[in-house]
Design a protein around this motif. Structure first.
Motif, PDB file in Angstrom:
ATOM      1  N   VAL A  92      46.224  16.001   0.560  1.00 55.08           N
ATOM      2  CA  VAL A  92      45.996  15.866   1.864  1.00 55.08           C
ATOM      3  C   VAL A  92      44.221  16.206   1.879  1.00 55.08           C
ATOM      4  CG1 VAL A  92      46.330  17.478   4.102  1.00 55.08           C
ATOM      5  CG2 VAL A  92      48.214  16.681   2.166  1.00 55.08           C
ATOM      6  N   VAL A  93      43.569  15.557   2.763  1.00 57.49           N
ATOM      7  CA  VAL A  93      42.375  15.682   3.439  1.00 57.49           C
ATOM      8  C   VAL A  93      42.470  17.058   4.684  1.00 57.49           C
ATOM      9  CG1 VAL A  93      40.020  14.647   3.624  1.00 57.49           C
ATOM     10  CG2 VAL A  93      41.755  13.947   2.114  1.00 57.49           C
ATOM     11  N   GLU A  94      41.945  18.256   3.867  1.00 58.89           N
ATOM     12  CA  GLU A  94      41.827  18.750   5.644  1.00 58.89           C
ATOM     13  C   GLU A  94      40.332  19.171   5.717  1.00 58.89           C
ATOM     14  OE1 GLU A  94      40.804  23.213   4.177  1.00 58.89           O
ATOM     15  OE2 GLU A  94      43.020  22.327   3.902  1.00 58.89           O
ATOM     16  N   GLU A 106      45.923  14.556  11.627  1.00 54.18           N
ATOM     17  CA  GLU A 106      46.174  14.453  13.075  1.00 54.18           C
ATOM     18  C   GLU A 106      45.356  14.682  13.409  1.00 54.18           C
ATOM     19  OE1 GLU A 106      47.385  18.231  12.729  1.00 54.18           O
ATOM     20  OE2 GLU A 106      49.259  18.051  11.552  1.00 54.18           O
ATOM     21  N   HIS A 107      43.531  13.840  13.395  1.00 57.68           N
ATOM     22  CA  HIS A 107      42.199  13.802  14.588  1.00 57.68           C
ATOM     23  C   HIS A 107      42.264  12.854  14.304  1.00 57.68           C
ATOM     24  CE1 HIS A 107      41.872  17.768  12.008  1.00 57.68           C
ATOM     25  NE2 HIS A 107      40.881  18.227  13.198  1.00 57.68           N
ATOM     26  N   ARG A 108      41.287  12.683  15.760  1.00 59.49           N
ATOM     27  CA  ARG A 108      41.437  11.470  16.400  1.00 59.49           C
ATOM     28  C   ARG A 108      39.655  11.009  16.077  1.00 59.49           C
ATOM     29  NH1 ARG A 108      39.862  10.001  22.075  1.00 59.49           N
ATOM     30  NH2 ARG A 108      40.405  12.190  22.264  1.00 59.49           N
ATOM     31  N   LEU A 109      39.132   9.781  15.575  1.00 60.25           N
ATOM     32  CA  LEU A 109      37.937   9.470  14.686  1.00 60.25           C
ATOM     33  C   LEU A 109      37.550   8.245  15.738  1.00 60.25           C
ATOM     34  CD1 LEU A 109      38.205   9.887  11.496  1.00 60.25           C
ATOM     35  CD2 LEU A 109      36.917  11.733  12.250  1.00 60.25           C
ATOM     36  N   ARG A 137      32.711   9.967  16.535  1.00 60.27           N
ATOM     37  CA  ARG A 137      32.763  11.385  16.943  1.00 60.27           C
ATOM     38  C   ARG A 137      34.435  11.965  16.809  1.00 60.27           C
ATOM     39  NH1 ARG A 137      29.591  12.590  21.659  1.00 60.27           N
ATOM     40  NH2 ARG A 137      28.418  10.973  21.565  1.00 60.27           N
ATOM     41  N   HIS A 138      34.409  13.373  16.384  1.00 64.21           N
ATOM     42  CA  HIS A 138      35.825  14.067  15.226  1.00 64.21           C
ATOM     43  C   HIS A 138      36.813  14.615  17.042  1.00 64.21           C
ATOM     44  CE1 HIS A 138      36.531  16.603  12.263  1.00 64.21           C
ATOM     45  NE2 HIS A 138      37.473  15.760  12.863  1.00 64.21           N
ATOM     46  N   TYR A 139      37.750  14.639  16.952  1.00 59.40           N
ATOM     47  CA  TYR A 139      38.439  15.294  18.020  1.00 59.40           C
ATOM     48  C   TYR A 139      39.400  15.789  16.810  1.00 59.40           C
ATOM     49  CZ  TYR A 139      35.718  12.171  21.143  1.00 59.40           C
ATOM     50  OH  TYR A 139      35.431  11.185  22.460  1.00 59.40           O
ATOM     51  N   CYS A 140      40.087  17.416  16.944  1.00 56.31           N
ATOM     52  CA  CYS A 140      40.069  18.291  16.339  1.00 56.31           C
ATOM     53  C   CYS A 140      41.575  18.006  17.107  1.00 56.31           C
ATOM     54  CB  CYS A 140      39.661  19.604  16.434  1.00 56.31           C
ATOM     55  SG  CYS A 140      38.569  20.002  14.713  1.00 56.31           S
TER      56      CYS A 140
END
Length: 67
Positions: free
Chosen positions: A39-41, A51-54, A62-65
């Protein structure tokens, strides 16, 4: 027929092969060992990256947490 002289590593292989045999690679019908789930965190929020949106906007990432 004259036998060609082998280099030193060829002669060493001829001496050791009857004693040691070929490399032990396992049986042909063995399945490969399972890979551990990794699992990459996220380095920012420590949630899984799944769970993130790239997005890529204007050539920039863009990286959305989710947090």
């Amino acid at each position: 027929m004259k036998k060609r002289k082998l280099p030193w590593y060829g002669r060493l292989t001829e001496v050791l092969m009857p004693l040691l045999g070929p490399a032990d690679l396992g049986r042909q019908d063995d399945a490969p060992p399972p890979r551990p789930a990794r699992v990459v965190e996220c380095p920012l929020c420590h949630h899984p990256m799944s769970e993130h949106r790239l997005e890529q906007v204007g050539g920039k990432n863009r990286h959305y947490c989710p947090a």
